[in-house]
Every structure is written in structure tokens, then in C-alpha cells.
Design a protein around this motif. Structure first.
Motif, PDB file in Angstrom:
ATOM      1  N   ASP A   3       0.821  -1.215   0.000  1.00 57.76           N
ATOM      2  CA  ASP A   3       0.000   0.000   0.000  1.00 57.76           C
ATOM      3  C   ASP A   3       0.855   1.266   0.000  1.00 57.76           C
ATOM      4  O   ASP A   3       0.515   2.266  -0.621  1.00 57.76           O
ATOM      5  N   ARG A   4       1.990   1.200   0.736  1.00 60.94           N
ATOM      6  CA  ARG A   4       2.847   2.396   0.826  1.00 60.94           C
ATOM      7  C   ARG A   4       3.432   2.734  -0.533  1.00 60.94           C
ATOM      8  O   ARG A   4       3.486   3.898  -0.929  1.00 60.94           O
ATOM      9  N   ARG A   7       0.699   4.339  -2.603  1.00 65.06           N
ATOM     10  CA  ARG A   7       0.459   5.725  -2.216  1.00 65.06           C
ATOM     11  C   ARG A   7       1.623   6.616  -2.619  1.00 65.06           C
ATOM     12  O   ARG A   7       1.414   7.766  -3.041  1.00 65.06           O
TER      13      ARG A   7
END
Ligand code: FAD
Ligand code: NAD
Length: 153
Positions: A3-4, A7
Motif C-alpha cells: 500500500d505504501r 500511495r
């Protein structure tokens, strides 16, 4: 990819910052959002993307209308407030366009009625038909790599 990473990649796309506003049962609600785009000129359509856990989701589902308020560089605190990043119980004095709350002194207030919607993963895309517009002069607040900024001239 985690997810990082996702993002971080999305954060490379520099955007403006908006506060979405709506009214339900005489109660104004605002939420900071940068997932906004212009979609169509004829008819005049825009899109916003609202997360499944945001209170704003049910409110727009029920009210069927919203405004997109494009923030100026002077409105960073307002953005932080409507993102829940400042917890201070502040009272916000809204402006009003056709009985819908809007953010005063925004660069643009774009008033919409919901045209259609699409659930997409953990967000709902609302397509809004633009019914009213108010435009003001000024420079935008920006969001890039997870940080607020300004356009340097
Ligand atoms: P809450 O979290 O309850 O409300 C948000 C804040 O606004 C609270 O502090 C609340 O007190 C205040 N508030 C609301 N109404 C009023 C009122 N009438 N008077 C005074 N204060 C009020 N999320 C997305 O889903 N889509 C996006 O595109 C998006 N983009 C973002 C961009 C940026 C730059 C940031 C920082 C955040 C973004 N978010 C986005 C996250 C989103 O702003 C937060 O998750 C937000 O807290 C969700 O709001 P909520 O509707 O759940 O309401
Ligand atoms: P960040 O590094 O998380 O944001 C960088 C970019 O990632 C954003 O501009 C957006 O394009 C994307 N993004 C972030 N969270 C997302 C989500 N939940 N769903 C879809 N796309 C997302 O920046 P930050 O400073 O950590 O963000 C502050 C808070 O605001 C975080 O909780 C973040 O999740 C939230 N936010 C949500 C969205 C969104 O829902 N579309 C957009 C921006 C920020």
C-alpha cells in the motif's frame, strides 16, 4: 507492491486540494479530498471519489448533492481541519449557494447534483452534474508526495 508503494506512486501526481461539502437534515458536512476531476463539457460533469469509511459517503448518497470547493494557498488549515488532522471543535462559517453549504473564499465553488455513481473497490465515484459555479481569484493550495505546498511564481 504494498500500500505504501501505491500511495508513494499516486503521491507523485501533484494535485490541488478541495473540500467537498453537502447538507443532510439541515446539517452541513465537509471533507477534504484531492480525488477530483473534470469529466465532460456537454453535459457539464465532474467526478469525486469517496472512501467507504468516510461519513461523507452516506451523506451524499442520501442528499444527492454536493459542492466541490477548490482551496486557495491560504486555506491549508481548513484542509487539515476537514481531513480530521486538527481536532479543535472549531466552528466553520459556511457560505451558501442554493441552500448548499460552500467554503467561503475558495478559488471555485462547484455545486453539483449526483448524476450517477460507481462503487470502485473501497471508494465510490460520484459523477456530479454542475448546476452552479462561483469563481474567485487567487493561487491554489497543492498536495504532492503527501505534503501541502504552493505554486512558486
Ligand atoms: P469526519 O472525519 O467526521 O470530518 C472531517 C473533519 O471535518 C472533522 O474534523 C470534522 O469535525 C470536520 N467537519 C465536518 N463537518 C463540519 C462542520 N459542519 N463544521 C465544522 N467542522 C466540520 N478521502 C477520500 O475519501 N477521498 C479523497 O479524495 C480524499 N482526499 C484527501 C486529500 C488530502 C490532501 C487529505 C489530507 C485527505 C484526503 N482524504 C480523502 C481523507 C479524508 O479527508 C478524511 O478521511 C476525512 O476525515 C473523512 O471525513 P468524514 O466524512 O469521514 O468526516
Ligand atoms: P499519502 O502519501 O497517503 O497520499 C498520497 C496519494 O496516495 C494521495 O494523493 C492519493 O492519490 C493516494 N491515496 C492515499 N490514500 C488513499 C486511499 N485511502 N485511497 C486511494 N488513494 C489514496 O498522503 P498522506 O499525507 O498520508 O494522506 C493523509 C491521509 O489522507 C491518509 O489517511 C490518506 O489515506 C488520506 N487520503 C485519502 C485519499 C483518498 O481516499 N482518495 C487521498 C489522499 C489522502
Amino acid at each position: 507492491m504494498d500500500d505504501r508503494n501505491f500511495r508513494n506512486a499516486m503521491g507523485k501526481f501533484a494535485t490541488g486540494v478541495t473540500v467537498i461539502t453537502t447538507l443532510l437534515e439541515d446539517e452541513a458536512h465537509g471533507m477534504t479530498a484531492n480525488a477530483f476531476m473534470s469529466v465532460s463539457l456537454n453535459p457539464r460533469l465532474v467526478t469525486i471519489s469517496i472512501g467507504e469509511n468516510a461519513k461523507m459517503l452516506d451523506k451524499i448518497n442520501e442528499s444527492g448533492k454536493f459542492a466541490v470547493n477548490i482551496l486557495s494557498e491560504a486555506q491549508k488549515e481548513l484542509s487539515m481541519h476537514f481531513a480530521g488532522q486538527i481536532k479543535d471543535n472549531r466552528q466553520i462559517e459556511f457560505g451558501w449557494i442554493n441552500e448548499l453549504p460552500v467554503i467561503k473564499n475558495a478559488l471555485a465553488n462547484i455545486v453539483c447534483k449526483v448524476h450517477s455513481k460507481q462503487i470502485a473497490g473501497d471508494h465510490t465515484l460520484f459523477i456530479g452534474e454542475v448546476t452552479e459555479l462561483v469563481i474567485s481569484e487567487g493561487a491554489p493550495l497543492t498536495f504532492y508526495e503527501g505534503k501541502y505546498g504552493k505554486i512558486l511564481s
